[in-house]
Write an enzyme that holds these catalytic residues in place. Sequence first.
Site, PDB file in Angstrom:
ATOM      1  N   LYS A   1      56.015  48.917  56.873  1.00 50.36           N
ATOM      2  CA  LYS A   1      56.106  49.809  58.010  1.00 50.36           C
ATOM      3  C   LYS A   1      56.317  49.040  59.302  1.00 50.36           C
ATOM      4  CE  LYS A   1      52.365  52.398  55.859  1.00 50.36           C
ATOM      5  NZ  LYS A   1      50.930  52.693  55.958  1.00 50.36           N
TER       6      LYS A   1
ATOM      7  N   ASP B   1      56.170  34.957  58.304  1.00 50.67           N
ATOM      8  CA  ASP B   1      54.941  34.176  58.254  1.00 50.67           C
ATOM      9  C   ASP B   1      55.158  33.029  57.258  1.00 50.67           C
ATOM     10  OD1 ASP B   1      52.257  33.490  58.565  1.00 50.67           O
ATOM     11  OD2 ASP B   1      51.518  35.018  57.207  1.00 50.67           O
TER      12      ASP B   1
HETATM   13  P1  IMP Z   1      55.209  36.402  54.578  1.00 51.34           P
HETATM   14  O1  IMP Z   1      55.737  36.666  53.199  1.00 51.34           O
HETATM   15  O2  IMP Z   1      53.999  35.505  54.529  1.00 51.34           O
HETATM   16  O3  IMP Z   1      56.250  35.874  55.522  1.00 51.34           O
HETATM   17  O4  IMP Z   1      54.605  37.782  55.051  1.00 51.34           O
HETATM   18  C1  IMP Z   1      55.147  38.516  56.019  1.00 51.34           C
HETATM   19  C2  IMP Z   1      54.386  39.828  56.140  1.00 51.34           C
HETATM   20  O5  IMP Z   1      52.972  39.625  56.291  1.00 51.34           O
HETATM   21  C3  IMP Z   1      54.844  40.535  57.385  1.00 51.34           C
HETATM   22  O6  IMP Z   1      55.930  41.386  57.099  1.00 51.34           O
HETATM   23  C4  IMP Z   1      53.600  41.271  57.820  1.00 51.34           C
HETATM   24  O7  IMP Z   1      53.551  42.529  57.189  1.00 51.34           O
HETATM   25  C5  IMP Z   1      52.449  40.428  57.329  1.00 51.34           C
HETATM   26  N1  IMP Z   1      51.930  39.555  58.418  1.00 51.34           N
HETATM   27  C6  IMP Z   1      52.062  38.226  58.528  1.00 51.34           C
HETATM   28  N2  IMP Z   1      51.470  37.746  59.647  1.00 51.34           N
HETATM   29  C7  IMP Z   1      50.951  38.831  60.278  1.00 51.34           C
HETATM   30  C8  IMP Z   1      50.218  39.000  61.520  1.00 51.34           C
HETATM   31  O8  IMP Z   1      49.920  38.064  62.282  1.00 51.34           O
HETATM   32  N3  IMP Z   1      49.859  40.274  61.833  1.00 51.34           N
HETATM   33  C9  IMP Z   1      50.156  41.349  61.042  1.00 51.34           C
HETATM   34  N4  IMP Z   1      50.845  41.234  59.886  1.00 51.34           N
HETATM   35  C10 IMP Z   1      51.235  39.985  59.501  1.00 51.34           C
END
Ligand code: IMP
Length: 189
Positions: free
Chosen positions: A53, A113
């Site tokens: 979302k 992230d």
């Molecule tokens: P990744 O696979 O670790 O890059 O995860 C990315 C997803 O994790 C994003 O699309 C967010 O939904 C969630 N996410 C990562 N960091 C944050 C944050 O600081 N606040 C809120 N959601 C986060």
Amino acid sequence: MATSEARIMSEFSNPNLDVLITADEIQQRIREIGAEIARDYAGQKPLMIGVLKGACTFLSDLIRAADIQLGIEFMAISSYGASMRTSGEVRILKDLDVAIEGRHILVVEDIVDTGLTLSYLLANLKSRGAASVKLAALLDKFERREKEVPIDYLGFQIPDKFVVGYGLDFAERYRNLPFIGVVKDPMAE
Ligand code: IMP
Ligand code: MG
């Protein structure tokens, strides 16, 4: 009404939040990115895919800053449990309603992230025969990267802090903040 709710009259000026990026800074940067996208995709009718979302806010502002013909679609994905984290495998909860063969795809995401979710999703979309697959992300938490993900259009690089607002949540709260903030005390109401 609980006393804590009475004390925090406004979610937008919640004293438990530190503002990291103001609403004006976000809107200014989106105007720049939108103009860049309009230049790069002129005549290509790109399909912008928002990842639910969190990206809904960014997508809705970004498309109004890009003065070209374009389409929008949404996908919802969720990571498997902690044991699956390293593989980066994600589950598609809501898939596209259309075929994307030959289309120019721009994935719109709130934050990169570790990069695990996006690297899986970008590879998945490429395998469907898209003409091109690029990524627009509002935020880049670059210090946490585990998998390299090229971000073609980036809003802001941010430090390794858990951020909320402008679509991003903490336990489904704070998505409606017009700015990006950091929660000071995650246990506070
Ligand atoms: P990744 O696979 O670790 O890059 O995860 C990315 C997803 O994790 C994003 O699309 C967010 O939904 C969630 N996410 C990562 N960091 C944050 C944050 O600081 N606040 C809120 N959601 C986060
Ligand atoms: Mg997300």
